[in-house]
Structures are given as structure tokens and as C-alpha cells.
Scaffold this active site. Structure first.
Site, PDB file in Angstrom:
ATOM      1  CG  ASP A 109     -46.706 -61.888 -23.684  1.00 41.53           C
ATOM      2  OD1 ASP A 109     -47.335 -62.835 -23.189  1.00 41.53           O
ATOM      3  OD2 ASP A 109     -46.167 -60.999 -23.017  1.00 41.53           O
ATOM      4  CG  ASP A 168     -49.818 -64.970 -17.719  1.00 41.40           C
ATOM      5  OD1 ASP A 168     -49.580 -65.620 -16.688  1.00 41.40           O
ATOM      6  OD2 ASP A 168     -50.082 -63.768 -17.709  1.00 41.40           O
ATOM      7  CB  THR A 227     -47.952 -63.730  -7.216  1.00 41.94           C
ATOM      8  OG1 THR A 227     -48.960 -63.455  -8.193  1.00 41.94           O
ATOM      9  CG2 THR A 227     -47.901 -62.579  -6.225  1.00 41.94           C
ATOM     10  NE  ARG A 239     -55.123 -61.094 -17.213  1.00 46.57           N
ATOM     11  CZ  ARG A 239     -55.181 -60.067 -16.380  1.00 46.57           C
ATOM     12  NH1 ARG A 239     -56.337 -59.699 -15.846  1.00 46.57           N
ATOM     13  NH2 ARG A 239     -54.103 -59.378 -16.046  1.00 46.57           N
ATOM     14  CD1 TRP A 243     -53.087 -65.680 -18.029  1.00 43.57           C
ATOM     15  CD2 TRP A 243     -54.424 -65.812 -19.818  1.00 43.57           C
ATOM     16  NE1 TRP A 243     -53.256 -64.404 -18.525  1.00 43.57           N
ATOM     17  CE2 TRP A 243     -54.059 -64.463 -19.633  1.00 43.57           C
ATOM     18  CE3 TRP A 243     -55.266 -66.132 -20.880  1.00 43.57           C
ATOM     19  CZ2 TRP A 243     -54.498 -63.429 -20.474  1.00 43.57           C
ATOM     20  CZ3 TRP A 243     -55.715 -65.103 -21.715  1.00 43.57           C
ATOM     21  CH2 TRP A 243     -55.331 -63.786 -21.517  1.00 43.57           C
TER      22      TRP A 243
HETATM   23  N1  GLY Z   1     -50.123 -61.926 -19.576  1.00 41.18           N
HETATM   24  C1  GLY Z   1     -50.328 -60.931 -18.615  1.00 41.18           C
HETATM   25  C2  GLY Z   1     -51.690 -60.836 -18.037  1.00 41.18           C
HETATM   26  O1  GLY Z   1     -52.516 -61.711 -18.102  1.00 41.18           O
HETATM   27  O2  GLY Z   1     -51.937 -59.799 -17.452  1.00 41.18           O
END
Ligand code: GLY
Length: 391
Positions: A109, A168, A227, A239, A243
Site C-alpha cells: 500500500d 486495489d 473476495t 470499491r 480502483w
Molecule cells: N485497499 C483496501 C480497500 O479499498 O478497502
């Protein structure tokens, strides 16, 4: 962007010359007031605003949490619009609060954690102390790329799998492209392209929705598609779609390879044409959540998507106007009382109603720091496009 200016002017004209549905100055004035209260309630830069706990109290996190860069990044957004030195000082302070994560090789991240604060800070101030921190961070991140597998590893373990990659992860590539340009090290560029190509190949379904987690074998073949935060392995976690859309739009910006533009457009079309997307265009937390319409919305997905669609709309094509208008609608919805908090409420976050991790019952229908970050970014992008159209 220049290349597309005549086109942008053409399709923005009804907005440029009509009444804007969003008053950007007013929204930033509110954000500044709300975040002034947030700064007051957070004097300690080791406690990063994240969300709200189930008992209603603020949920703060440490710098090693994946969201630690968003608060500093949002402060830079406010500084970018207001130009007020007080926001620059606050942004610098909360940016440096994340600096030690440049050495963190235990997470993928780092794009969020480092590039949101340091990247925006460097873009706006050219502070010479930021690039070395970013480049160390980019090196740390790239240790998670195994060329035999061909993707950046997200988590160290997921269920019984040792090489999980989440959609993500596409959000890290903008950081690596910056690192490639700044350092001259083409490796950062090459690994981003390889990661993106394998993501198209392995993460996407024929309808251009995305799996959340793809678990890889050591030889780069796929062991499982799963998932973690979505409703089901086969569902479209909202989300995650956001992303991917943002990530492939950036891929096109950085490479100018049309296949990434096509991918971003297909993702946008899946999202915008989905029968479960509500009229205000803020999605339920998962497009396939079982009890729609009695499911929570995810304002964070709406904010990320709005920001991404503004950029995608600048790349022309028959749907550019549709993307722009959808992005405006999302921003308008988020700026309405349905999603935007009152001053001093919502633990001083700007937006309400995001969903972090519903299957774990964590951050369900709460404010979340990254919803604010992408909302402010979308406001800035909207403002830039309108100004260009007027000039
Ligand atoms: N990267 C984790 C989320 O989008 O919750």
C-alpha cells in the site's frame, strides 16, 4: 490534456456557460472549516484520522496502516485550492508523519501511504526532501514484485494462499511511474506494465467487472479467484471496480497505450450501465449485494469513480461526455446533505456513508478518510476542467 482541449471545450460548453451544479469554492470553504476541527482534535501526528468506531468515537490509526497518507494528501488538496499557508504547514506536518513507512516492505500500500502525501506535496511545493523519501518507498514497494509471477504481491497471506493480489494494487502504479521518471530507472515502469497486463488477464471477467483477490502460484498461474471485502467471490465489490477504473485510466495517461484506455472505458461502462447503480450514481457497497436496495452505499467508491471519470473524460471518444456528466452527478450527490456532513459532526470527516469491510463488519456506513481524499481530488479536477473550458 492540451491535445483534447477543443474537444473538452465542446462538450463542457453547456456546463461552462450554464449554472454549475457544484460550487467548488463553497465546498472547499466547508472542507477547510471541517478539517480545521479535525486538526484541532488530532494534535498528535502518530494518531491518524481514519473513521468512526461503532460507539461513535473517532477511530485513529498508526502510520503503518494503509490509509495513513490520505489525511496529509487531503490537506494538500485544501492547500492547492485555498493557497493558504496554514494548510501548507499542516500538510507538511502530516506528510512527514508518514516518512518512516518508506522502509516498509511488508505492504503493497505504499502508493497510497507515500504518494498521496509526498507526491502531492512535491507536485505543489517542489520540496527537495520529498523525492528521496518517495524513491526509497518505491524501492521498498518493488521488492514485492516477483518477475516469475509477474505481479506485485498485495498481502503476505490470504486463506491458504501465499501470493494474493488485490485489484486495489493498480493504485500503486502511478507512484511507480513517478519513480521511473524521477530516477531514470526503467524497472519501475516495466514492472508496472507487467502488473497491469497480468491484471487485465487474470482479474477481469468477460463483462469487465473485477474479482477482488487473485491468488497466484509461484509460476504465475492462477490458483484461485476470491473476495475479501466483497459480497462473494463472483460479485463486483464497488470499491474494487473504482480502483480498477482509476488504475487503468492512469495506465493510459502514463503509457498512452490504447489497450489501457479501452480497459478503463469498459470498466466505466460496466459501472455506469449496471442496473443496480442508483439514480444518484453512488453505488451500493457491492453491485451484487443480496438485499439491494436495503444495502449500504459506499461514498468512497463514488468519490474514487468521480475523480477517475473526470480524467477519463479528457481522453475523448464517443462516451467522453457521458463520463464527464456522470462524474459531475456523483460529485453533486456527494456534495448534498445526503452524503456531506454538517460542520463539527461526523468526527470532522467531510463525507458520511462509506463501507470499509462489510464481511468483517468493519467501517460499515461510516466516514472513511480516503472517501474525503478522492472527493477533494474530484472537486479539484472538476474545477480545473471548468476553468480550462472557460479560458
Ligand atoms: N485497499 C483496501 C480497500 O479499498 O478497502
Amino acid at each position: 490534456m492540451k491535445r483534447y482541449l477543443p474537444f473538452i471545450l465542446l462538450f463542457l460548453s453547456p456546463f461552462a456557460f450554464g449554472q454549475s451544479p457544484i460550487d467548488v469554492d463553497k465546498e472547499f470553504a466547508f472542507a477547510a472549516q471541517q478539517y480545521a476541527l479535525m486538526l484541532k482534535s488530532h494534535p498528535d501526528t502518530t494518531k491518524f484520522p481514519q473513521s468512526t468506531k461503532p460507539d461513535g468515537s473517532p477511530d485513529d490509526r498508526t502510520s503503518d496502516w494503509w490509509c495513513s497518507g490520505f489525511f496529509g494528501g487531503s490537506l494538500w488538496h485544501i492547500y492547492e485550492h485555498t493557497k493558504a499557508p496554514v494548510w501548507k504547514a499542516a500538510a507538511q506536518k502530516w506528510t512527514m508523519a508518514v516518512a518512516k513507512e518508506q522502509y516498509n516492505t511488508g505492504t503493497h500500500d505504499l502508493g497510497f501511504m507515500l504518494y498521496c502525501p509526498f507526491g502531492n506535496g512535491y507536485r505543489l511545493t517542489k520540496n527537495a526532501t520529498y523525492p528521496p523519501i518517495l524513491l526509497t518507498g518505491a524501492k521498498s514497494l518493488s521488492t514485492r514484485f516477483d518477475p516469475k509471477v509477474g505481479v506485485i504481491k498485495s498481502w503476505n497471506k490470504f486463506q491458504n494462499y501465499n501470493y494474493p493480489v488485490i485489484i486495489d494494487n493498480m493504485m500503486n502504479l502511478e507512484f511507480l511511474f513517478w519513480a521511473a521518471k524521477t530516477s531514470g530507472n526503467k524497472e519501475f515502469y516495466n514492472l508496472s506494465v507487467t502488473h497491469a497486463d497480468n491484471t487485465i488477464k487474470n482479474h477481469y471477467r468477460p463483462d469487465y467487472s473485477s474479482y477482488h483477490v487473485v491468488c497466484y502460484n509461484p509460476d504465475g498461474t492462477v490458483a484461485a479467484r476470491k473476495t475479501a471485502q466483497g459480497y462473494a467471490d463472483n460479485s463486483a465489490w464497488a470499491r474494487g471496480q473504482a480502483w480498477g477504473l482509476y488504475g487503468f485510466t492512469v495506465m493510459y495517461r502514463e503509457t498512452k497505450d490504447k489497450k489501457y484506455l479501452d480497459q478503463a472505458r469498459h470498466i466505466a461502462d460496466f459501472y455506469l450501465n449496471h442496473p443496480n447503480l442508483p439514480a444518484d450514481k453512488i453505488p451500493y457497497w457491492d453491485f451484487n449485494a443480496p438485499n439491494i436496495p436495503n444495502e449500504e452505499r459506499d461514498a468512497s467508491a463514488g468519490a474514487i469513480t468521480s475523480s477517475a471519470l473526470f480524467e477519463l473524460s479528457t481522453y475523448g471518444g464517443p462516451s467522453a461526455k457521458t463520463y464527464y456528466q456522470a462524474a459531475v452527478k456523483m460529485l453533486e450527490s456527494l456534495s448534498s446533505p445526503a452524503y456531506k456532513a454538517n460542520l463539527g459532526e461526523n468526527n470532522n470527516f467531510i463525507l458520511k456513508h462509506s463501507v470499509g469491510h462489510k464481511p468483517q463488519k468493519s467501517e460499515v456506513d461510516t466516514p472513511i478518510v480516503y472517501a474525503d481524499y478522492y472527493y477533494l481530488e474530484a472537486l479539484l479536477r472538476y474545477d480545473t476542467l471548468r476553468r480550462k473550458a472557460k479560458s
